[in-house]
Motif scaffolding. Structure first.
Motif, PDB file in Angstrom:
ATOM      1  N   ASN A  69       0.789  -1.233   0.000  1.00  0.00           N
ATOM      2  CA  ASN A  69       0.000   0.000   0.000  1.00  0.00           C
ATOM      3  C   ASN A  69       0.818   1.279   0.000  1.00  0.00           C
ATOM      4  OD1 ASN A  69       0.601  -0.990   2.701  1.00  0.00           O
ATOM      5  ND2 ASN A  69      -0.733   0.590   3.519  1.00  0.00           N
ATOM      6  N   LEU A  70       2.119   1.185   0.305  1.00  0.00           N
ATOM      7  CA  LEU A  70       2.986   2.357   0.259  1.00  0.00           C
ATOM      8  C   LEU A  70       2.348   3.553   0.984  1.00  0.00           C
ATOM      9  CD1 LEU A  70       3.804   1.887  -3.533  1.00  0.00           C
ATOM     10  CD2 LEU A  70       5.253   1.186  -1.619  1.00  0.00           C
ATOM     11  N   GLY A 113       1.915 -13.226 -10.671  1.00  0.00           N
ATOM     12  CA  GLY A 113       2.407 -11.846 -10.770  1.00  0.00           C
ATOM     13  C   GLY A 113       2.528 -11.112  -9.452  1.00  0.00           C
ATOM     14  N   GLN A 114       2.677  -9.803  -9.587  1.00  0.00           N
ATOM     15  CA  GLN A 114       2.877  -8.889  -8.454  1.00  0.00           C
ATOM     16  C   GLN A 114       1.998  -7.658  -8.657  1.00  0.00           C
ATOM     17  OE1 GLN A 114       6.746  -9.501  -6.597  1.00  0.00           O
ATOM     18  NE2 GLN A 114       5.002 -10.832  -6.468  1.00  0.00           N
ATOM     19  N   TYR A 115       1.750  -6.920  -7.563  1.00  0.00           N
ATOM     20  CA  TYR A 115       0.918  -5.716  -7.691  1.00  0.00           C
ATOM     21  C   TYR A 115       1.545  -4.684  -8.636  1.00  0.00           C
ATOM     22  CZ  TYR A 115      -1.743  -7.191  -3.492  1.00  0.00           C
ATOM     23  OH  TYR A 115      -2.511  -7.858  -2.572  1.00  0.00           O
ATOM     24  N   THR A 116       2.858  -4.620  -8.676  1.00  0.00           N
ATOM     25  CA  THR A 116       3.484  -3.614  -9.543  1.00  0.00           C
ATOM     26  C   THR A 116       3.120  -3.832 -11.011  1.00  0.00           C
ATOM     27  OG1 THR A 116       5.463  -4.986  -9.552  1.00  0.00           O
ATOM     28  CG2 THR A 116       5.460  -3.097  -8.047  1.00  0.00           C
ATOM     29  N   LEU A 122      -5.689  -1.204  -3.913  1.00  0.00           N
ATOM     30  CA  LEU A 122      -5.182  -1.608  -5.229  1.00  0.00           C
ATOM     31  C   LEU A 122      -5.834  -0.750  -6.316  1.00  0.00           C
ATOM     32  CD1 LEU A 122      -3.089  -3.569  -6.139  1.00  0.00           C
ATOM     33  CD2 LEU A 122      -4.850  -5.274  -6.476  1.00  0.00           C
ATOM     34  N   PHE A 123      -7.095  -0.430  -6.113  1.00  0.00           N
ATOM     35  CA  PHE A 123      -7.782   0.467  -7.051  1.00  0.00           C
ATOM     36  C   PHE A 123      -7.114   1.846  -7.040  1.00  0.00           C
ATOM     37  CE2 PHE A 123     -11.176   3.521  -8.122  1.00  0.00           C
ATOM     38  CZ  PHE A 123     -11.537   3.034  -9.364  1.00  0.00           C
ATOM     39  N   GLN A 124      -6.771   2.324  -5.834  1.00  0.00           N
ATOM     40  CA  GLN A 124      -6.084   3.625  -5.749  1.00  0.00           C
ATOM     41  C   GLN A 124      -4.755   3.577  -6.504  1.00  0.00           C
ATOM     42  OE1 GLN A 124      -5.566   4.794  -1.603  1.00  0.00           O
ATOM     43  NE2 GLN A 124      -7.684   4.281  -1.140  1.00  0.00           N
ATOM     44  N   ARG A 125      -4.065   2.466  -6.397  1.00  0.00           N
ATOM     45  CA  ARG A 125      -2.779   2.352  -7.118  1.00  0.00           C
ATOM     46  C   ARG A 125      -3.010   2.384  -8.624  1.00  0.00           C
ATOM     47  NH1 ARG A 125       1.316  -1.919  -4.217  1.00  0.00           N
ATOM     48  NH2 ARG A 125       2.443  -1.500  -6.159  1.00  0.00           N
ATOM     49  N   LEU A 126      -4.057   1.706  -9.066  1.00  0.00           N
ATOM     50  CA  LEU A 126      -4.367   1.695 -10.498  1.00  0.00           C
ATOM     51  C   LEU A 126      -4.766   3.095 -10.970  1.00  0.00           C
ATOM     52  CD1 LEU A 126      -4.750  -0.065 -13.021  1.00  0.00           C
ATOM     53  CD2 LEU A 126      -7.055  -0.608 -12.201  1.00  0.00           C
ATOM     54  N   GLN A 127      -5.574   3.752 -10.149  1.00  0.00           N
ATOM     55  CA  GLN A 127      -5.999   5.124 -10.463  1.00  0.00           C
ATOM     56  C   GLN A 127      -4.781   6.036 -10.602  1.00  0.00           C
ATOM     57  OE1 GLN A 127      -8.602   6.166  -7.218  1.00  0.00           O
ATOM     58  NE2 GLN A 127     -10.114   7.062  -8.589  1.00  0.00           N
ATOM     59  N   ALA A 128      -3.865   5.917  -9.644  1.00  0.00           N
ATOM     60  CA  ALA A 128      -2.675   6.773  -9.652  1.00  0.00           C
ATOM     61  C   ALA A 128      -1.829   6.486 -10.889  1.00  0.00           C
ATOM     62  CB  ALA A 128      -1.865   6.547  -8.379  1.00  0.00           C
ATOM     63  N   ALA A 129      -1.708   5.190 -11.236  1.00  0.00           N
ATOM     64  CA  ALA A 129      -0.902   4.835 -12.420  1.00  0.00           C
ATOM     65  C   ALA A 129      -1.540   5.418 -13.683  1.00  0.00           C
ATOM     66  CB  ALA A 129      -0.783   3.318 -12.529  1.00  0.00           C
TER      67      ALA A 129
END
Ligand code: SF4
Length: 690
Positions: free
Chosen positions: A36-37, A147-150, A172-179
């Motif tokens: 989650n960083l 795989g991995q979350y990255t 994980l959705f937030q990470r995708l949104q940010a990407a």
């Protein structure tokens, strides 16, 4: 944060976020945790509001009276031993939970499989990811997320199938949104009969017909062949079954998806011309009578193109619970042995038995969740132990489950709460420590082992699940095998056992952690397995093949379209159940935080305007939803987010919180024939105004 903060792991979903938590209830995301960083979702950030002791079970209870631990555990040990001796080991069963820590899960699995001698241990994880496990094993020869979350952040296309990631795995959705904010060219496709919060991020939302997934991915496979995009070298070296899978896929008809031809063509084109594709799938795939086939239809496409195990590409099973993965690793399901070994392989069984110095070993699969409670109802189970789960709310045909539990001559439940729907059905209640009070490990959806750490005092007389189980094991007559003094000792034994993975050419190997000192175990940072004694740790699987079937290849499977259902005039609408953003499972913890209750204050029926009109329902009416199994009464919410012919109801509400909204009383106990996972999204129901 305060000086007393500890690094721990969120107890809710399978993202497995790192949390900094203090005894005063201060909560923050752990910047150093790779899942989650530093981010947290609404549930994780409200954890501090759920730590009070109101409603907690603080002492053992036999019937309605308080008991001492010795009396309660002697009773449990005697009744389980008597049941096994009188009626055979298969008359005993454990029903456990993806909320258990790995150490708890390990001791439960060891006690029942190696010492009592039955594989009648199943888990609420059966409701969450059993179809993924079965699909992985059919395709890869092992149950491994490659795989991995990255990969979500480095992909060029992320396809979310049957996943409301925004609500169910929010970080994980937030990470995708940010990407996507950084790289708008990253395309997102959401495949879901419902338009959900997740669809708002999508470049393309495919409102697929329910259970149309396998047909859709069969169409994709044929399109990949037609465009000559198959990775012939990878298939030749690493895959079997390609021709048969393609031949069956060619029978797929676009009309079976319910999609218009333009949408379908857009999706096929995008997937075909994008190399870095991640296909994430979750309960919309798994919780189906054809869930395992759906999983394999997805895996077929990744295997045919070799888009697996390389950065930014691969299939990705997103699991629901915080430790469903840890449960898979210890073999805490009815059809698994520990460390990814095979229950039906005599050499594997013998090796585990030897390492455990066990008197016996279960030699055939036990009863899967729905079967297990059916056996209770038939009188075949004489002693049942339920741990950290509330099946009278969460299993399908939930009223029948309550009756089945009551039909068992001796029932025990370990839980943190004093009054639950399931607790009302059992003979003995044993108080367990909860999040913040116990210590151990969990594994998240990307195979990352993280520590849950204690930061609160033990409430009342509560004890850790592993400790209760080990005490019962000793009282049943196996003092040496269950002589654990700490969770670290349990973990080291499990890690040592995983050398068998290496011996038998399996992938699960954490033997590199077998010699951790107590201090090293306590300080263990998030660690992705495998962690062998020698050689590289972590990483991805299968980029160069190396599968776990005897020929070393993956299997592509021919996947037939599911039989179409006959229209049912008495019950014309299909019931889809799922989660809401701010609640978890049966609300025993999240229900304590007022701000989480504010998101969705009561159970509701999400219904298309056409279905509402047909049933004579208006917004905010109360509607009765009935199936052949039971009924629930819910507030009507009219919206075109649900397709016509399909309604959505959240699964969290219990009889204790809302006397009418326990939706699993309505859900049919239909299961996937391969995985045994309940089809929680397809019960035919009737609707009427109350
Ligand atoms: Fe907890 Fe999941 Fe939210 Fe992370 S995303 S904070 S693990 S509920």
């Amino acid at each position: 944060m305060t000086d007393q903060s500890v690094c721990t792991t969120c107890p809710y979903c399978g993202v497995g976020c790192g949390v900094l938590a203090s005894p005063d209830g201060t909560i923050a995301g752990d910047l150093a945790h790779p899942a989650n960083l530093g981010r947290l979702c609404s549930k994780g950030s409200a954890l501090g509001e759920t730590l009070d002791l109101e409603g907690r079970l603080l002492a053992p209870q036999i019937g309605n009276r308080r008991a001492g631990w010795d009396e309660a555990l002697d009773l449990v040990a005697n009744r389980f031993r008597a049941a096994a001796e009188t009626h055979g080991p298969d008359s005993v069963a454990f029903y456990v939970s993806g909320q258990l820590l790995t150490e708890d899960y390990y001791v439960a699995n060891k006690l029942i499989k190696g010492f009592i001698g039955t594989a009648n241990i199943d888990t609420n994880s059966r409701l969450c990811m059993a179809s993924s496990v079965a699909g992985h094993k059919r395709a890869f020869g092992t149950d491994t997320v490659p795989g991995q979350y990255t990969d979500f952040e480095t992909a060029e296309l992320v396809v979310l199938v049957g996943s409301n990631l925004a609500w169910c795995h929010p970080v994980l959705f937030q990470r995708l949104q940010a990407a996507k904010a950084v790289r708008p060219e990253l395309k997102v496709v959401v495949i879901d009969p419902r338009r959900t919060a997740t669809s708002q991020l999508a470049d393309l939302h495919l409102g697929l017909r329910p259970d149309g997934d396998a047909v859709l991915f069969n169409l994709l496979l044929t399109e990949l062949v037609r465009r000559d995009l198959v990775d012939r070298r990878y298939v030749a070296e690493a895959v079997s079954g390609f021709d048969a899978a393609v031949a069956e896929a060619e029978r797929a008809e676009a009309a079976q998806t319910g999609l218009d031809s333009f949408e379908l063509a857009q999706f096929l084109d995008l997937w075909c011309r994008t190399e870095k594709v991640v296909t994430l799938y979750s309960q919309g795939v798994n919780q189906s009578a054809c869930g395992t086939d759906k999983v394999n239809a997805i895996l077929n496409c990744h295997l045919a193109t070799g888009r697996i195990g390389r950065p930014g590409m691969g299939p990705f099973s997103m699991t629901g619970q915080p430790n469903a993965m840890g449960g898979r690793e210890v073999g805490g399901l009815a059809n698994m042995l520990t460390c990814h070994l095979d229950l039906e392989n005599a050499a594997h069984r013998d090796a585990v038995q030897q390492m455990w110095s066990a008197p016996t070993m279960a030699d055939k699969p036990g009863l899967k969740a729905v079967e297990l409670f059916d056996a209770c109802a038939r009188g075949e189970i004489k002693a049942l132990w339920i741990m950290s789960t509330n099946p009278v709310v969460s299993l399908p045909d939930a009223d029948a489950v309550a009756a089945a539990i009551r039909a068992v001559p001796f029932t025990v439940m370990t839980d943190i709460m004093a009054d639950t729907d399931t607790g009302r059905c059992v003979d003995v209640l044993l108080p367990a420590t909860g999040w913040g009070e116990k210590s151990g490990t969990v594994t998240n959806s990307e195979r990352c082992i993280s520590r849950q750490r204690r930061f609160l005092p033990t409430p009342g007389e509560a004890r850790a699940d592993w400790n209760i189980l080990a005490d019962v094991g000793r009282r049943m007559g196996w003092p040496e095998a269950f002589d654990y003094r700490s969770e670290a000792e349990v973990f080291r034994e499990f890690a040592r056992l995983s050398t068998l993975g290496h011996t038998f050419g399996k992938d699960f190997d954490i033997s590199g952690l077998a010699d951790l000192t107590d201090a090293e175990y306590d300080a263990l940072p998030p660690t992705v397995w495998p962690v062998p004694t020698e050689g590289p740790s972590g990483g991805r699987f299968f980029a160069d093949g190396g599968f776990y079937h005897p020929d070393g290849k993956a299997k592509m499977l021919p996947i037939a379209a599911p039989a179409s259902e006959a229209p049912n005039t008495a019950r014309p609408v299909r019931l889809n159940t799922g989660r809401v953003r701010d609640q978890w499972h049966t609300m025993t913890r999240t229900g304590k935080a007022p701000r989480l209750g504010a998101h969705m204050a009561e159970p509701y029926l999400e219904i298309h305007p056409g279905d509402a009109a047909a049933a004579g329902l208006s917004d905010a009416d109360l509607a009765k939803v009935s199936s052949a199994h039971g009924s629930a009464i819910l507030r009507v919410m009219i919206t075109d987010r649900s397709q016509q012919g399909s309604v959505f109801v959240p699964m969290h509400w219990t009889d204790i919180v809302s006397s009418t909204g326990r939706i699993n009383a309505v859900v049919a106990p239909t299961t996937d024939p391969v995985s045994g996972q309940p089809a929680s999204k397809g019960t035919a129901v009737a609707l009427e105004q109350v």
